[in-house]
Write an enzyme that holds these catalytic residues in place. Structure first.
Site, PDB file in Angstrom:
ATOM      1  N   HIS A 149       0.826  -1.202   0.000  1.00  0.00           N
ATOM      2  CA  HIS A 149       0.000   0.000   0.000  1.00  0.00           C
ATOM      3  C   HIS A 149       0.864   1.256   0.000  1.00  0.00           C
ATOM      4  CE1 HIS A 149      -2.407  -3.302   1.630  1.00  0.00           C
ATOM      5  NE2 HIS A 149      -3.480  -2.663   1.240  1.00  0.00           N
TER       6      HIS A 149
ATOM      7  N   GLY B 251      -3.527  -3.919  11.355  1.00  0.00           N
ATOM      8  CA  GLY B 251      -3.949  -4.300  10.009  1.00  0.00           C
ATOM      9  C   GLY B 251      -5.447  -4.526   9.995  1.00  0.00           C
TER      10      GLY B 251
ATOM     11  N   HIS C   3      -4.084   3.240  -3.470  1.00  0.00           N
ATOM     12  CA  HIS C   3      -4.239   2.729  -2.095  1.00  0.00           C
ATOM     13  C   HIS C   3      -3.459   1.433  -1.868  1.00  0.00           C
ATOM     14  CE1 HIS C   3      -6.235   1.385   1.623  1.00  0.00           C
ATOM     15  NE2 HIS C   3      -6.290   0.210   1.035  1.00  0.00           N
TER      16      HIS C   3
ATOM     17  N   GLU D 239     -17.938  -5.092  24.384  1.00  0.00           N
ATOM     18  CA  GLU D 239     -17.072  -6.251  24.559  1.00  0.00           C
ATOM     19  C   GLU D 239     -15.827  -6.170  23.689  1.00  0.00           C
ATOM     20  OE1 GLU D 239     -20.281  -6.433  23.568  1.00  0.00           O
ATOM     21  OE2 GLU D 239     -21.334  -7.103  25.373  1.00  0.00           O
TER      22      GLU D 239
ATOM     23  N   HIS E 281     -28.357 -16.486  24.023  1.00  0.00           N
ATOM     24  CA  HIS E 281     -27.334 -16.278  25.046  1.00  0.00           C
ATOM     25  C   HIS E 281     -26.597 -17.566  25.431  1.00  0.00           C
ATOM     26  CE1 HIS E 281     -29.244 -12.433  25.266  1.00  0.00           C
ATOM     27  NE2 HIS E 281     -28.527 -12.033  26.291  1.00  0.00           N
TER      28      HIS E 281
END
Lengths: 662, 662
Positions: free
Chosen positions: A31, A119, A265, A411, A473
């Site tokens: 890149h 990354g 890019h 989380e 759950h």
């Protein structure tokens, strides 16, 4: 060789660009766009602000730099090489090649000066929040009037992609709430992603969004080295808010046909365009990987500066050691990762029937006072996870000395922050939530394993045994899907003694993340109380030997199902079937044992049944018949669900007998 | 029985509260707080705005309602019961019990009127964006002047937890960009989460944040039924922006000791507090599950209204059918999920060496013109995923008729949106990204499987074979960790013909999500060109029979490694080892085959080697020796990485011979 740039600054910036373009061109992969556009801001940061020591990448009080946009790795490699890290030019020439120190995306294990692997977008940003938490916490607990032994910034460069990822939003909201004033991000706003202009999908007002999170926000021309310098200086003055500097840049700057386009890019420029770009930037065509002396010597001032900064810090630390010997001792030990042994002596043993989330809580209550540089919390499930440290404050804007972190219902950012705190050093960190939500934080869990970062995550409510909350759950595939991550230690204790032993394993881990899987429901005490030297340390062990030397049958179980294996053994033995019961809290550790040991635990040729309230797929490695669950669960009380789905001694007996043809 | 509330509205709202409290109390498990606080806004929405037909929950043009805060399930069950859905009071009394239609969190498969499974926070919100995309797209492609056959809103209620999850941020940013004017969310801002006040971790300015995303934002008193009504009316007028209504509420309203506290969030009130709450709200203590007649008959107006709305729509559809017979036919077929057969005839065959991402692109190019109600896109990797539909526009604010969705670097919101579009009906949807980023969207993938929603996700760059990008981008454990999800069909074709067959499987799937795992690198054509009736439909099949009736050895491989199995066979056969080669594009489908068929493919007792460039853990089910990779990859060109890690015919031969003891 004459260079058509008029100033040293421009020469230096173009040297980064030249090395980056050449590296990508040599690999014909990578890149170039980001390094070419972000070179000015990186140069400004690295030569005018970043306090680091290239000759000691582990100097503890260094500023941390995180390239969240890891695809721009050639930018980082160029900076590391130029400022004097142990990264010779030859390594830059081997960009993205087998065995080089310059992989496609930065990896902390390979390259000196790379703080963390980046990354996967958003990870660098979110992990940086952990670094900043660590700095703030260490400063709060160790610094004394006149003694700022912990005092550094966490800087980062992030990209449009980082900004779109959800984990970034979680982390930014958390950082804003916590008032992490020493976290400073430069946002490389180049308006281009792989698929085109960001206008096709990313038109939010990001300035407003970050202000909403409580950040200090500036908007600048990112191509202007002095503007970057001024913005960084301003950001460093803001003590109570993290800083976000929106730097407008031009991707692939200097490439006549590609700058400002998606083409630059993620592809090498190609020989022709590379030539034109070098001509436009005033970089000589030969040699490739051109490093003008003036630029190199300017960058290399980092070496003498770094030595000076580190010396000054050493002097500070010496004075601190003089005045605060106990604190200095703890700080040094914590930096060395030496947690002492008092916590081991404090490991509790258990005889009562208890949920492992409760016994693990008792373990934490017992050991955490002896582990003062451990910090952690929950993603809004303290009451359920039982991981709130007793007699400890919360880490809040006004109390960075607090050890209890309220991560919020975030989380993913939680695990990234735990990784960042752990990678920072001087601290160990843990997070907690329900096992089912391991799915929400999986990219950060994987990164911990890849970075060999010993993060600790306490997952509770680890199966259909959570009962009424139902299938959304109830973990089914989570245990297997976590165990299959390389270098990931999933610990599923059967009782309090194993929970105690597993905490010992987790604290002592230096390069492997440890994930607890703990029950909501109560479990009987079944395993030895030798918690300082528990057989669980081998991952799997014979919990109940068979009545005969060579068993007719082995039952291997984990966590809440070990009790059923033990009960089934009695029935089977009564029917003349000699049965060995194996508890297997960690397949990761078991797999590392010797062949001889494994033969004693799971002897080849002996019919073996696995019992675990989860998917069976991972158990074919150890067994031939299975008590497991390969479909989604159901909402009902624990005992009902467990019974309906076959997690009973009776069913274990039936499955074993069927396997034996009895 | 006298009720101390003065108005019908209050009576109705308190009826919801009473049922919800009683349901949770009977189960002694669940979340009373949200239903008690959100009852007024839900009542206002359901009786004054929502156009639905309780007697036909599948009426196509109904407004969709998503309770993103799925833990407040008793709110939804109360509304469904009261408005006349097939959910008798007895079911509410069996809340969270085995076999009931009222599980802990809403499940679309169990309960009439539940649009989708919710509970994992953020999923409902993000999936709703998909519902709104579906409505906007169907309206854009089918509506004609004077014929608004598709014209409904997507309403939702979300919570603080939803707002903290990253997937919500991704989805909100996307929805704002896309200008989804008919998406309206009520945010139940009660300031309380499980661990306490939201002040401990969630202090961002959410009004500013949603404005930054481009939403129309209102702030109201959520306890005021008329204020909610007015805000909804205002929101419905906004055509070019999604609407976010921040409704300040009081969690557990009516409970004298618990309202406004975390205690009321997720626990039954207990007999004493329940009594006090009923007294405070003027709800009679007996009978429990009290439904005053006035309230019921008011709620039940939904039945006659629904019948009327649906009749009106039927008339509209009839007029449309008259004026636009071809369009009406397509619309009806798409609603029925009847995609015709022209696309099957168009399935291409392959003889050239091609990356499966490229052959899959050719398949899409061939079939998608025949599947005009398929819509999808990429998370900013179109060029790499090769999933951009040719000759089709992008779905943008000004072009909702476009079939190409630019999801941005938002993998999680992408899969949630694909789920929402698919669940909406009338359309099928797909997304795409790199396989490694399946980790980012795993909660939505799982939810698709749980909901039996046949979402299609095209994952490319499916192994270390992606080469230079390195270990952060190289899948190792992903294939296994996805296969282990119940009801998940992972399709890893070996060549173009299998890719064609796999697309057939995916299009024909009605209740199972299908995930493609496609190679970056070119692969030879090896499998039969009978793509309409390919043996891949059985999941695994004999690609190359052994030279003898009973093989000495079986090689089972998937995707890019099938070529090595085929090459290894030649060597083994030359050495007198009769070798059967099995291609296994889908273990999910293979596992469903008859025992006899499976015996013909992987005969018991015949030594079997698996070959897959991924973790070995999942292969113990099928093989005894393995060519796989159980550690992280490395950055280098594809051929180098593959060779270094043993993915060569020579190594397959060596592993097979070792297994055979030769």
């Amino acid at each position: 060789m004459p260079v058509a740039t008029s100033t040293l600054d421009a020469l230096c910036v173009n040297t980064i660009r030249g090395l980056s373009m050449d590296g990508v061109q040599a690999a014909n992969s990578g890149h170039p766009g980001l390094p070419m556009g972000a070179a000015p801001m990186a140069y400004s940061l690295w030569t005018r602000h970043l306090r680091h020591n290239p000759k000691d990448p582990h100097w503890f009080n260094r500023d941390r730099f995180i390239l969240s946009a890891g695809h721009g790795s050639m930018l980082l490699y160029s900076l590391l090489h130029l400022t004097g890290y142990d990264l010779p030019l030859d390594e830059l020439k081997k960009f993205r090649q087998w065995g080089s120190k310059t992989p496609g995306h930065p990896e902390n294990l390979l390259t000196p000066g790379v703080e963390m692997a980046t990354g996967p977008l958003g990870q660098g940003f979110a992990t940086s929040v952990g670094y900043a938490i660590a700095e703030a916490h260490l400063a709060a607990i160790f610094n004394k009037p006149g003694h700022d032994v912990i005092d550094h910034y966490t800087y980062g460069i992030c990209s449009d992609g980082d900004m779109m990822e959800g984990v970034t939003s979680e982390a930014a909201s958390l950082a804003g709430h916590l008032g992490l004033g020493k976290l400073i991000f430069l946002y490389d706003s180049n308006g281009i992603t792989i698929d085109g202009s960001t206008d096709i999908t990313f038109t939010e007002d990001i300035e407003m969004r970050f202000k909403a999170y409580g950040w200090h926000v500036q908007k600048i021309d990112g191509m202007d080295i002095d503007a970057v310098d001024r913005a960084l200086t301003e950001a460093e003055k803001i003590k109570d808010k993290p800083s976000f500097i929106i730097a407008r840049t031009i991707i692939g700057y200097g490439s006549p046909h590609r700058e400002g386009t998606p083409e630059v890019h993620g592809k090498a420029l190609g020989a022709d365009e590379l030539k034109l770009a070098k001509e436009a930037l005033g970089i000589p065509l030969e040699p490739t990987f051109y490093e003008p002396e003036d630029a190199v010597s300017h960058f290399r001032e980092a070496v003498s500066n770094g030595a000076k900064w580190q010396e000054e810090w050493n002097a500070k630390l010496a004075a601190y050691t003089q005045d605060y010997p106990a604190e200095a001792k703890l700080l040094k030990a914590s930096i060395a990762g030496d947690w002492g042994t008092a916590w081991i002596d404090a490991l509790p043993t258990f005889t009562d029937k208890l949920a492992t989330r409760k016994s693990a809580e008792a373990v934490m209550d017992a050991i955490m006072p002896h582990l003062p540089t451990f910090i952690g919390g929950s993603a809004d499930l303290w009451e359920s996870n039982m991981t709130h440290l007793k007699d400890a404050k919360q880490f809040q804007p006004e109390s960075h000395e607090g050890r209890n972190l309220a991560f919020g219902i975030r989380e993913h950012a939680m695990v990234a922050a735990v990784n960042g705190i752990t990678r920072h050093g001087g601290l160990r960190a843990f997070g907690s939530t329900f096992l089912i939500f391991s799915d929400y934080c999986r990219p950060s869990l994987r990164l911990a394993a890849l970075m060999e970062c010993p993060s600790i995550i306490v997952f509770t409510h680890d199966s259909i045994g959570l009962g009424e909350d139902g299938p959304t759950h109830q973990s089914i595939e989570q245990l297997t899907s976590l165990r299959v991550i390389p270098n990931m230690n999933v610990l599923r204790p059967a009782d309090g003694n194993e929970a105690s032993a597993c905490w010992k394993i987790a604290v002592e881990s230096t390069e492997t993340p440890c994930l607890f899987a703990l029950s909501r429901q109560a479990l009987p005490a079944l395993t030895p109380d030798t918690v300082k030297n528990h057989p669980a340390e081998k991952g799997g062990y014979v919990l109940r030997p068979a009545s005969k030397a060579k068993p007719d049958c082995v039952l291997v179980a984990t966590g809440s199902e070990v009790q059923h294996a033990v009960a089934a053994k009695d029935t089977l033995e009564a029917e003349g079937i000699s049965t060995q019961v194996v508890s297997m809290p960690s397949t990761f550790l078991y797999d590392k044992q010797s062949a001889a040991y494994k033969e004693s635990v799971l002897p080849k040729g002996v019919p073996t049944v696995s019992i675990e309230a989860g998917a069976t797929l991972g158990w074919y490695k150890y067994a031939q018949a299975f008590v497991g669950i390969d479909h989604f669960g159901a909402s009902a009380p624990t005992e009902v669900v467990m019974k309906e789905f076959g997690f009973t001694p009776e069913n274990v007996v039936a499955v074993a007998k069927k396997l034996l043809g009895r």
